[in-house]
Design a protein around this motif. Sequence first.
Motif, PDB file in Angstrom:
ATOM      1  N   PRO A 192       0.839  -1.209   0.000  1.00 26.20           N
ATOM      2  CA  PRO A 192       0.000   0.000   0.000  1.00 26.20           C
ATOM      3  C   PRO A 192       0.868   1.252   0.000  1.00 26.20           C
ATOM      4  O   PRO A 192       2.054   1.205   0.302  1.00 26.20           O
ATOM      5  N   ASP A 193       0.248   2.378  -0.327  1.00 23.54           N
ATOM      6  CA  ASP A 193       0.999   3.633  -0.418  1.00 23.54           C
ATOM      7  C   ASP A 193       1.599   4.032   0.921  1.00 23.54           C
ATOM      8  O   ASP A 193       2.682   4.611   0.981  1.00 23.54           O
ATOM      9  N   GLY A 194       0.932   3.757   1.983  1.00 29.76           N
ATOM     10  CA  GLY A 194       1.447   4.146   3.296  1.00 29.76           C
ATOM     11  C   GLY A 194       0.740   3.392   4.393  1.00 29.76           C
ATOM     12  O   GLY A 194      -0.341   2.827   4.187  1.00 29.76           O
ATOM     13  N   PRO A 195       1.336   3.341   5.593  1.00 29.21           N
ATOM     14  CA  PRO A 195       0.718   2.603   6.709  1.00 29.21           C
ATOM     15  C   PRO A 195      -0.556   3.294   7.185  1.00 29.21           C
ATOM     16  O   PRO A 195      -0.624   4.519   7.279  1.00 29.21           O
ATOM     17  N   ALA A 196      -1.549   2.489   7.440  1.00 27.06           N
ATOM     18  CA  ALA A 196      -2.817   3.026   7.925  1.00 27.06           C
ATOM     19  C   ALA A 196      -2.939   2.900   9.433  1.00 27.06           C
ATOM     20  O   ALA A 196      -3.874   3.450  10.018  1.00 27.06           O
ATOM     21  N   ASP A 197      -2.003   2.197  10.072  1.00 25.11           N
ATOM     22  CA  ASP A 197      -2.123   1.957  11.511  1.00 25.11           C
ATOM     23  C   ASP A 197      -1.159   2.804  12.322  1.00 25.11           C
ATOM     24  O   ASP A 197      -1.008   2.608  13.528  1.00 25.11           O
ATOM     25  N   GLY A 198      -0.460   3.736  11.689  1.00 30.18           N
ATOM     26  CA  GLY A 198       0.459   4.593  12.416  1.00 30.18           C
ATOM     27  C   GLY A 198       1.782   3.944  12.777  1.00 30.18           C
ATOM     28  O   GLY A 198       2.554   4.527  13.540  1.00 30.18           O
ATOM     29  N   LEU A 199       2.078   2.767  12.243  1.00 26.26           N
ATOM     30  CA  LEU A 199       3.327   2.077  12.532  1.00 26.26           C
ATOM     31  C   LEU A 199       4.273   2.171  11.338  1.00 26.26           C
ATOM     32  O   LEU A 199       3.833   2.261  10.190  1.00 26.26           O
ATOM     33  N   PRO A 200       5.576   2.129  11.559  1.00 25.74           N
ATOM     34  CA  PRO A 200       6.531   2.179  10.443  1.00 25.74           C
ATOM     35  C   PRO A 200       6.340   1.007   9.496  1.00 25.74           C
ATOM     36  O   PRO A 200       5.896  -0.082   9.885  1.00 25.74           O
ATOM     37  N   ARG A 201       6.722   1.207   8.247  1.00 22.87           N
ATOM     38  CA  ARG A 201       6.499   0.183   7.217  1.00 22.87           C
ATOM     39  C   ARG A 201       7.319  -1.076   7.478  1.00 22.87           C
ATOM     40  O   ARG A 201       6.978  -2.151   6.989  1.00 22.87           O
ATOM     41  N   ILE A 202       8.396  -0.966   8.233  1.00 25.48           N
ATOM     42  CA  ILE A 202       9.255  -2.132   8.452  1.00 25.48           C
ATOM     43  C   ILE A 202       8.519  -3.264   9.151  1.00 25.48           C
ATOM     44  O   ILE A 202       8.872  -4.437   8.984  1.00 25.48           O
ATOM     45  N   VAL A 203       7.484  -2.950   9.934  1.00 30.06           N
ATOM     46  CA  VAL A 203       6.747  -4.011  10.625  1.00 30.06           C
ATOM     47  C   VAL A 203       5.473  -4.399   9.879  1.00 30.06           C
ATOM     48  O   VAL A 203       4.686  -5.204  10.378  1.00 30.06           O
ATOM     49  N   HIS A 204       5.277  -3.866   8.687  1.00 22.19           N
ATOM     50  CA  HIS A 204       4.153  -4.295   7.865  1.00 22.19           C
ATOM     51  C   HIS A 204       4.590  -5.519   7.064  1.00 22.19           C
ATOM     52  O   HIS A 204       4.836  -5.453   5.870  1.00 22.19           O
ATOM     53  N   VAL A 205       4.702  -6.623   7.751  1.00 24.85           N
ATOM     54  CA  VAL A 205       5.193  -7.860   7.151  1.00 24.85           C
ATOM     55  C   VAL A 205       4.055  -8.861   7.062  1.00 24.85           C
ATOM     56  O   VAL A 205       3.081  -8.785   7.808  1.00 24.85           O
ATOM     57  N   GLU A 206       4.202  -9.798   6.149  1.00 27.90           N
ATOM     58  CA  GLU A 206       3.246 -10.891   6.013  1.00 27.90           C
ATOM     59  C   GLU A 206       4.014 -12.203   5.942  1.00 27.90           C
ATOM     60  O   GLU A 206       5.051 -12.280   5.277  1.00 27.90           O
ATOM     61  N   THR A 207       3.495 -13.207   6.616  1.00 27.38           N
ATOM     62  CA  THR A 207       4.087 -14.535   6.520  1.00 27.38           C
ATOM     63  C   THR A 207       3.654 -15.170   5.202  1.00 27.38           C
ATOM     64  O   THR A 207       2.462 -15.243   4.895  1.00 27.38           O
ATOM     65  N   MET A 208       4.614 -15.587   4.414  1.00 30.91           N
ATOM     66  CA  MET A 208       4.303 -16.217   3.128  1.00 30.91           C
ATOM     67  C   MET A 208       3.883 -17.663   3.368  1.00 30.91           C
ATOM     68  O   MET A 208       4.387 -18.322   4.286  1.00 30.91           O
ATOM     69  N   GLU A 209       2.964 -18.148   2.540  1.00 34.41           N
ATOM     70  CA  GLU A 209       2.434 -19.496   2.731  1.00 34.41           C
ATOM     71  C   GLU A 209       3.530 -20.557   2.646  1.00 34.41           C
ATOM     72  O   GLU A 209       3.546 -21.516   3.409  1.00 34.41           O
ATOM     73  N   ALA A 210       4.444 -20.388   1.719  1.00 38.67           N
ATOM     74  CA  ALA A 210       5.538 -21.359   1.577  1.00 38.67           C
ATOM     75  C   ALA A 210       6.696 -20.694   0.855  1.00 38.67           C
ATOM     76  O   ALA A 210       6.495 -19.960  -0.115  1.00 38.67           O
ATOM     77  N   SER A 211       7.871 -20.917   1.356  1.00 40.34           N
ATOM     78  CA  SER A 211       9.084 -20.456   0.687  1.00 40.34           C
ATOM     79  C   SER A 211      10.021 -21.648   0.553  1.00 40.34           C
ATOM     80  O   SER A 211      10.216 -22.403   1.515  1.00 40.34           O
ATOM     81  N   LEU A 212      10.573 -21.824  -0.614  1.00 44.00           N
ATOM     82  CA  LEU A 212      11.463 -22.947  -0.891  1.00 44.00           C
ATOM     83  C   LEU A 212      12.846 -22.425  -1.254  1.00 44.00           C
ATOM     84  O   LEU A 212      12.971 -21.473  -2.015  1.00 44.00           O
ATOM     85  N   ARG A 213      13.868 -23.055  -0.717  1.00 42.60           N
ATOM     86  CA  ARG A 213      15.235 -22.679  -1.041  1.00 42.60           C
ATOM     87  C   ARG A 213      15.792 -23.702  -2.020  1.00 42.60           C
ATOM     88  O   ARG A 213      15.898 -24.883  -1.702  1.00 42.60           O
ATOM     89  N   VAL A 214      16.112 -23.264  -3.212  1.00 48.63           N
ATOM     90  CA  VAL A 214      16.692 -24.158  -4.216  1.00 48.63           C
ATOM     91  C   VAL A 214      18.205 -24.160  -4.053  1.00 48.63           C
ATOM     92  O   VAL A 214      18.787 -23.245  -3.468  1.00 48.63           O
ATOM     93  N   PRO A 215      18.904 -25.197  -4.550  1.00 51.91           N
ATOM     94  CA  PRO A 215      20.363 -25.213  -4.440  1.00 51.91           C
ATOM     95  C   PRO A 215      20.990 -23.998  -5.114  1.00 51.91           C
ATOM     96  O   PRO A 215      20.532 -23.546  -6.166  1.00 51.91           O
ATOM     97  N   SER A 216      22.023 -23.489  -4.490  1.00 54.38           N
ATOM     98  CA  SER A 216      22.684 -22.299  -5.014  1.00 54.38           C
ATOM     99  C   SER A 216      23.579 -22.653  -6.194  1.00 54.38           C
ATOM    100  O   SER A 216      23.882 -23.820  -6.449  1.00 54.38           O
ATOM    101  N   SER A 217      24.001 -21.636  -6.918  1.00 54.75           N
ATOM    102  CA  SER A 217      24.895 -21.824  -8.058  1.00 54.75           C
ATOM    103  C   SER A 217      26.336 -21.689  -7.601  1.00 54.75           C
ATOM    104  O   SER A 217      26.654 -21.837  -6.431  1.00 54.75           O
ATOM    105  N   ALA A 218      27.237 -21.369  -8.531  1.00 57.90           N
ATOM    106  CA  ALA A 218      28.660 -21.296  -8.211  1.00 57.90           C
ATOM    107  C   ALA A 218      28.983 -20.154  -7.257  1.00 57.90           C
ATOM    108  O   ALA A 218      30.079 -20.105  -6.700  1.00 57.90           O
ATOM    109  N   VAL A 219      28.073 -19.224  -7.046  1.00 59.09           N
ATOM    110  CA  VAL A 219      28.345 -18.106  -6.155  1.00 59.09           C
ATOM    111  C   VAL A 219      27.580 -18.250  -4.834  1.00 59.09           C
ATOM    112  O   VAL A 219      27.211 -17.266  -4.211  1.00 59.09           O
ATOM    113  N   ALA A 220      27.350 -19.461  -4.399  1.00 58.24           N
ATOM    114  CA  ALA A 220      26.674 -19.702  -3.125  1.00 58.24           C
ATOM    115  C   ALA A 220      27.522 -19.156  -1.979  1.00 58.24           C
ATOM    116  O   ALA A 220      28.751 -19.162  -2.039  1.00 58.24           O
TER     117      ALA A 220
END
Length: 379
Positions: A192-220
């Motif tokens: 959103p354009d700005g926080p509606a609850d008066g809190l800084p944007r850094i705490v406007h976080v959402e837990t993602m349903e699933a995150s997967l880590r794939v194997p890294s490349s040569a620059v792991a």
Amino acid sequence: MERLKVTLEDEYSAVEASIHVGRYALALPFAAGRRVLDIACGEGYGSWLMAQAGAASVRGIDVADDAVARARATFSDPRISFDTGQGETLAETFPEASFDLVVSIETIEHVQDPVRFLEAIRRVAAPDAIIILTCPNDHWYYPPHESNPYHLRKFTLPEFQALTRGVLGDAVQWMIGSAALGFAAVPLAADPDGPADGLPRIVHVETMEASLRVPSSAVAPAPETCSYFVGVWNAPGRVAGAGAVHALSMDAYAAMMAAYPQGAAAAPAPSADASPKERVLGAALQRENEIMAARIREYADQEAELRDRIRECAEQEADLRARLDALTHERDALTHERDDLLPAALRWRGMVERVRRLSPTTAKLAAGWLRRRGPDQGH
């Protein structure tokens, strides 16, 4: 950035937000129902996030009075309290076994006496408390004879491991933290354009349903090339990892990916007195160059193979055209021969028809005569 300012008046940076929130993300799954101690809490955003994750209570302490004052003003919640305090004097501030989750995000490099600091953590933590400590990899960020002016010492991963295990024990899982690159699906109106609850944007976080880590490349990342080290004590199971991400437009992503190979190709070799960071970057760019050179060689081999196949096809085409020309010539010769024989054959057939119309005796004599003459001598 040594301390992140998170007031509504300060400019928001998604990169800095992901750097700082990513450290706390590892603690959020363990916060529910626990008494939490947030050491070096800064302006309180991590304490707030752990409270929102279900912590029974959160105590945030920091050496900076101004940071504590801003934390109190910004993140007011009955479950959270912020106080000024030193890490080495935790045992004088809190009773023994006061906390079920202790989080110290890159504090150990600031304290005068790291052993006393760790012993204080051990005393205020319950016997089965989860303890999460992170430590910056300053050897990557600074040359050998330089250091962060706010840090009292630089740790390698083995040094950090030996120091912390000597006080907190061996029930620990080790991790490294670094930058990450990938793709994610986010809601259409995720930012959103700005926080509606008066809190800084850094705490406007959402837990993602699933995150997967794939194997890294040569620059792991490796212990020498990561951003920070992590130790997690007494976790109830395997800690798979955690982080914070911010979405990026494909225009920005394409520009970044297009610029990187150019930088890799143009990067000069590091000098003998280069910093570890410069040497690591040089090595990473060299690996990218090697990968690109190998791909170029592979493409050249494929091009040569295709050219050989094109030549073979051209030779086969020439052979087929020659065979077609020969067959065409043979067809034309047979056509000419047919055209030459056709009039005589027609005359022969006409004579045969006339003989059939003669009397039997005359027809027999004519047939014998025709046999003797043959079709080519008939008139």
